[in-house]
Enzyme design. Structure first.
Site, mmCIF file in Angstrom:
data_model
loop_
_atom_site.group_PDB
_atom_site.id
_atom_site.type_symbol
_atom_site.label_atom_id
_atom_site.label_comp_id
_atom_site.label_asym_id
_atom_site.label_seq_id
_atom_site.Cartn_x
_atom_site.Cartn_y
_atom_site.Cartn_z
ATOM 1 N N HIS A 169 -23.043 -11.930 53.074
ATOM 2 C CA HIS A 169 -22.045 -12.134 54.125
ATOM 3 C C HIS A 169 -21.335 -13.473 53.920
ATOM 4 O O HIS A 169 -20.095 -13.553 54.001
ATOM 5 C CB HIS A 169 -22.717 -12.111 55.500
ATOM 6 C CG HIS A 169 -22.722 -10.766 56.139
ATOM 7 N ND1 HIS A 169 -21.643 -10.254 56.813
ATOM 8 C CD2 HIS A 169 -23.693 -9.815 56.208
ATOM 9 C CE1 HIS A 169 -21.930 -9.048 57.280
ATOM 10 N NE2 HIS A 169 -23.172 -8.758 56.928
ATOM 11 N N PHE A 216 -20.469 -13.011 62.458
ATOM 12 C CA PHE A 216 -20.839 -11.730 63.050
ATOM 13 C C PHE A 216 -19.676 -11.055 63.783
ATOM 14 O O PHE A 216 -19.473 -9.852 63.677
ATOM 15 C CB PHE A 216 -22.004 -11.915 64.031
ATOM 16 C CG PHE A 216 -23.331 -12.165 63.378
ATOM 17 C CD1 PHE A 216 -23.717 -11.473 62.248
ATOM 18 C CD2 PHE A 216 -24.205 -13.102 63.907
ATOM 19 C CE1 PHE A 216 -24.942 -11.698 61.654
ATOM 20 C CE2 PHE A 216 -25.431 -13.342 63.318
ATOM 21 C CZ PHE A 216 -25.811 -12.638 62.187
ATOM 22 N N HIS A 255 -23.357 -2.819 53.875
ATOM 23 C CA HIS A 255 -24.459 -2.309 54.691
ATOM 24 C C HIS A 255 -24.924 -0.927 54.253
ATOM 25 O O HIS A 255 -26.058 -0.537 54.550
ATOM 26 C CB HIS A 255 -24.071 -2.326 56.167
ATOM 27 C CG HIS A 255 -24.362 -3.633 56.819
ATOM 28 N ND1 HIS A 255 -25.619 -3.954 57.310
ATOM 29 C CD2 HIS A 255 -23.584 -4.720 57.016
ATOM 30 C CE1 HIS A 255 -25.588 -5.181 57.792
ATOM 31 N NE2 HIS A 255 -24.371 -5.676 57.625
ATOM 32 N N HIS A 267 -19.700 -3.994 66.387
ATOM 33 C CA HIS A 267 -20.582 -5.003 65.810
ATOM 34 C C HIS A 267 -20.501 -6.295 66.594
ATOM 35 O O HIS A 267 -21.530 -6.937 66.884
ATOM 36 C CB HIS A 267 -20.205 -5.242 64.345
ATOM 37 C CG HIS A 267 -21.244 -5.978 63.562
ATOM 38 N ND1 HIS A 267 -21.154 -7.321 63.274
ATOM 39 C CD2 HIS A 267 -22.404 -5.556 62.992
ATOM 40 C CE1 HIS A 267 -22.204 -7.689 62.561
ATOM 41 N NE2 HIS A 267 -22.983 -6.646 62.383
ATOM 42 N N HIS A 309 -27.814 -0.612 62.226
ATOM 43 C CA HIS A 309 -26.754 -0.489 61.230
ATOM 44 C C HIS A 309 -26.716 0.903 60.603
ATOM 45 O O HIS A 309 -25.644 1.371 60.203
ATOM 46 C CB HIS A 309 -26.907 -1.576 60.162
ATOM 47 C CG HIS A 309 -26.522 -2.941 60.633
ATOM 48 N ND1 HIS A 309 -27.423 -3.819 61.196
ATOM 49 C CD2 HIS A 309 -25.310 -3.574 60.653
ATOM 50 C CE1 HIS A 309 -26.798 -4.937 61.524
ATOM 51 N NE2 HIS A 309 -25.514 -4.811 61.207
ATOM 52 N N HIS A 338 -28.967 -10.020 52.368
ATOM 53 C CA HIS A 338 -27.955 -9.644 53.363
ATOM 54 C C HIS A 338 -27.176 -10.838 53.879
ATOM 55 O O HIS A 338 -25.935 -10.870 53.824
ATOM 56 C CB HIS A 338 -28.621 -8.898 54.529
ATOM 57 C CG HIS A 338 -27.743 -8.808 55.738
ATOM 58 N ND1 HIS A 338 -27.821 -9.727 56.782
ATOM 59 C CD2 HIS A 338 -26.765 -7.939 56.084
ATOM 60 C CE1 HIS A 338 -26.919 -9.415 57.697
ATOM 61 N NE2 HIS A 338 -26.265 -8.336 57.318
ATOM 62 N N HIS A 388 -29.405 -8.576 65.271
ATOM 63 C CA HIS A 388 -29.823 -9.257 64.046
ATOM 64 C C HIS A 388 -31.081 -10.075 64.324
ATOM 65 O O HIS A 388 -31.457 -10.298 65.467
ATOM 66 C CB HIS A 388 -28.726 -10.185 63.535
ATOM 67 C CG HIS A 388 -27.521 -9.463 63.031
ATOM 68 N ND1 HIS A 388 -26.468 -9.127 63.847
ATOM 69 C CD2 HIS A 388 -27.205 -8.989 61.802
ATOM 70 C CE1 HIS A 388 -25.549 -8.496 63.140
ATOM 71 N NE2 HIS A 388 -25.969 -8.398 61.902
#
Length: 602
Positions: free
Chosen positions: A350, A367, A380, A195, A222, A346, A213
């Site tokens: 996070h 990230f 996810h 990732h 993902h 989303h 992203h």
């Protein structure tokens, strides 16, 4: 852990929430019905949106016909036109990409050219370790992955409904992954680095950090990522039926941090870098903006359901509104262009899970470190589920047909430590990949927002036009009047409210958009028809922010679909609409330059 199901324990007075969930031992059992927002609403204005009115939420089903052929996918000119205008038009035109030219999909990254990664929202600070694969192989030597045959679908369970036997198996698998040699590509931290490499600039595309992203690659990347992660776990415990759980945050029963991740500090599922205030049954805020809302738990749940309705139905009638903006081989990353679900919830989740005590909201809040927290994959998994459900909602809610999307390729290591290439087009149907999801209620389908304003609204004649108010920095609530084009009343089309923005994309930014409201808007209640949606920006990655003074300023067009909303407000025949923008975080870093409406054909 003594219990096998975990309903919201801290939420009080939410009498409409059922605590009966599907049996974890029989995933085909139909979940109990939930009656949320039982008041009947007007029938759908168009036949392209399924709105379930009074009883149980439907279960999600198979999204593609059995006889569909991905090889027959062709370039859809309507989707191309959408890419040229509206949501992300400024980027595509400015990039000089000709959508009618020969297809130019993004190839898999070259591992040998993988370099240092940069921490998001850190002013160029490097990640303190390498995010590149442990073995830098020649990408050309990687074979295309062949999906193994299977006789029965695996079922990913809802995290709040698993039993103790499953939990022990999950813990064992994660611990075995952590115990692998540090240079094994299946190792827990090597998997987390996948990732980081794709999202924090270790890979380059067109001379820019490769960022999956903020683009239409968000969902397929993902999905593949979780697919191989899951197969590695299966191989480590020698159980090909084991599946990752999903955090069922769109259902009131799952709107807390799943207890399986908050069991004890000795658990391999525990991560100390989480927001400690959001543990032990604290109700999740799907629109979290970095500060706690003063709304009650009851109101939080209603806000969450309204957000899901907006992001899955009202604001996502077209493919590019749901998936996000295009990213192509020649142009690379051009700035934020999230689809509805990536934007909210989303991004918000996070940040909600990330630890505010950490320098950059590690782990989930950044990230590069997000996948170090096991909850990342659970989060996810539900994002992946949203893709499956969205395609069952009718209308033009279908996968993108642009070859540049379908033929884009990624690199992953499989459970045998083999580097393989995969294509987006092979990820479109989760059933063809061998898994489905435990059926759980989707009450947001019934939770159509209602009109709530009781105070008298300022007359439109007393509100300044957008052309007089804008440009404006969002350091306060800002209200203006937008004149609609006569073509805005064309039936059978989708009307968008477009906001041209300029903002520092190294900052976390969030603002809400209301229609037919003024400066005294009730900002705590989002379960109201006047709430149109939210914009949320997670920090972008830059190798060197000092080279050009304005190098971090992005100028996208943020668009919200408002056709249904205007009908619900009975404004479909009005020539003007009131728009109110409410800054939630980072308002001083964003300027709204222009606002207008336009019509698109999905």
């Amino acid at each position: 852990m003594a219990t096998s199901t975990h309903p919201i324990s801290s939420t009080k007075n939410i009498s409409f929430i059922s605590t009966n969930s599907s049996s974890p031992r029989n995933f085909s059992r139909r979940p109990s019905q939930i009656f949320l927002n039982p008041n009947p609403s007007r029938a759908a204005r168009r036949g392209d949106v399924i709105k379930i009115r009074c009883a149980a939420a439907s279960s999600e089903g198979r999204e593609n016909p059995a006889d569909s052929s991905l090889s027959e996918a062709k370039l859809d000119r309507r989707n191309v036109l959408l890419g040229l205008g509206g949501l992300y038009g400024a980027y595509n035109i400015a990039g000089g990409s000709n959508p009618f030219a020969l297809a130019s999909p993004i190839p898999p990254p070259e591992t040998k050219s993988c370099g240092p990664a940069t921490i998001s929202n850190s002013n160029g600070k490097p990640v303190p370790y390498s995010c590149c694969p442990s073995t830098l192989m020649d990408t050309a030597s990687a074979d295309y992955y062949k999906i193994p045959s299977f006789s029965k679908l695996n079922v990913r369970p809802a995290a709040h409904a698993i039993d103790d036997d499953y939990l022990e198996k999950y813990k064992t698998a994660i611990q075995k992954m952590k115990d692998l040699p540090s240079d094994d590509p299946r190792n827990f931290y090597q998997q987390a680095n996948v990732h980081c490499a794709y999202c924090n600039g270790a890979y380059q595309l067109a001379g820019k950090p490769y960022q999956i992203h903020f683009t239409w690659l968000f969902f397929p990347f993902h999905r593949w990522y979780l697919y191989f992660y899951e197969r590695i776990l299966q191989s480590l415990i020698d159980d090909p039926t084991f599946t990752l759980p999903y955090w069922n945050w769109d259902n009131p029963q799952g709107m807390i941090l799943p207890e399986i991740f908050d069991d004890d500090e000795e658990s391999p599922l525990y991560d100390k870098k989480r927001n400690q205030a959001h543990r032990r049954g604290y109700v999740t805020d799907l629109a979290y903006a970095g500060q706690e809302t003063s709304a009650s738990d009851f109101q939080k749940v209603k806000n969450n359901l309204a957000i899901m309705y907006r992001q899955m139905l009202t604001n996502a009638p077209c493919p590019l509104l749901f998936f996000g903006k295009a990213i192509r081989k020649e142009t690379g990353d051009t700035g934020p262009g999230m689809g509805t679900i990536e934007n909210v919830p989303h991004n918000s989740i996070h940040r909600w899970v990330g630890d505010p005590r950490s320098p950059h909201n590690e782990n989930m809040g950044n990230f590069y470190s997000a996948a170090i927290d096991p909850v990342f994959y659970c989060h996810h998994s539900n994002v992946d589920r949203m893709w499956t459900i969205w395609k069952t909602l009718g209308g033009n809610r279908k996968d993108i047909t642009d070859p540049d999307w379908l033929q884009t390729e990624f690199l992953f290591y499989d459970e045998t430590k083999t580097l393989v290439k995969v294509k987006v087009e092979d990820s479109l149907d989760n059933v063809k990949l061998g898994y489905t999801f435990q059926k759980m209620p989707t009450p947001w389908k019934d939770f159509k927002p209602t009109r709530k304003r009781r105070a008298k609204l300022r007359s439109k004649a007393s509100v300044s036009a957008s052309t007089s108010v804008l440009p404006a920095t969002l350091n306060k609530i800002t209200t203006f009047c937008v004149t609609r084009s006569p073509t805005s009343k064309t039936p059978g089309k989708e009307e968008l409210l477009d906001l041209h923005l300029a903002f520092d994309d190294t900052q976390f930014i969030r603002f809400d958009v209301f229609v037919n409201e003024d400066d005294d808007v009730n900002t705590k209640e989002l379960d109201r028809v006047e709430y149109a949606g939210s914009f949320s920006n997670l920090a972008h990655v830059h190798k060197d922010t000092s080279t050009t003074a304005n190098s971090t300023i992005k100028t996208p067009t943020f668009s919200l679909a408002i056709s249904e909303l205007l009908e619900d407000l009975r404004l479909e025949n009005d020539d003007k609409i009131l728009v109110t923008l409410v800054p939630r975080a980072g308002g001083s870093f964003v300027t709204v330059n222009k606002a207008y409406t336009e019509i698109i054909d999905c």
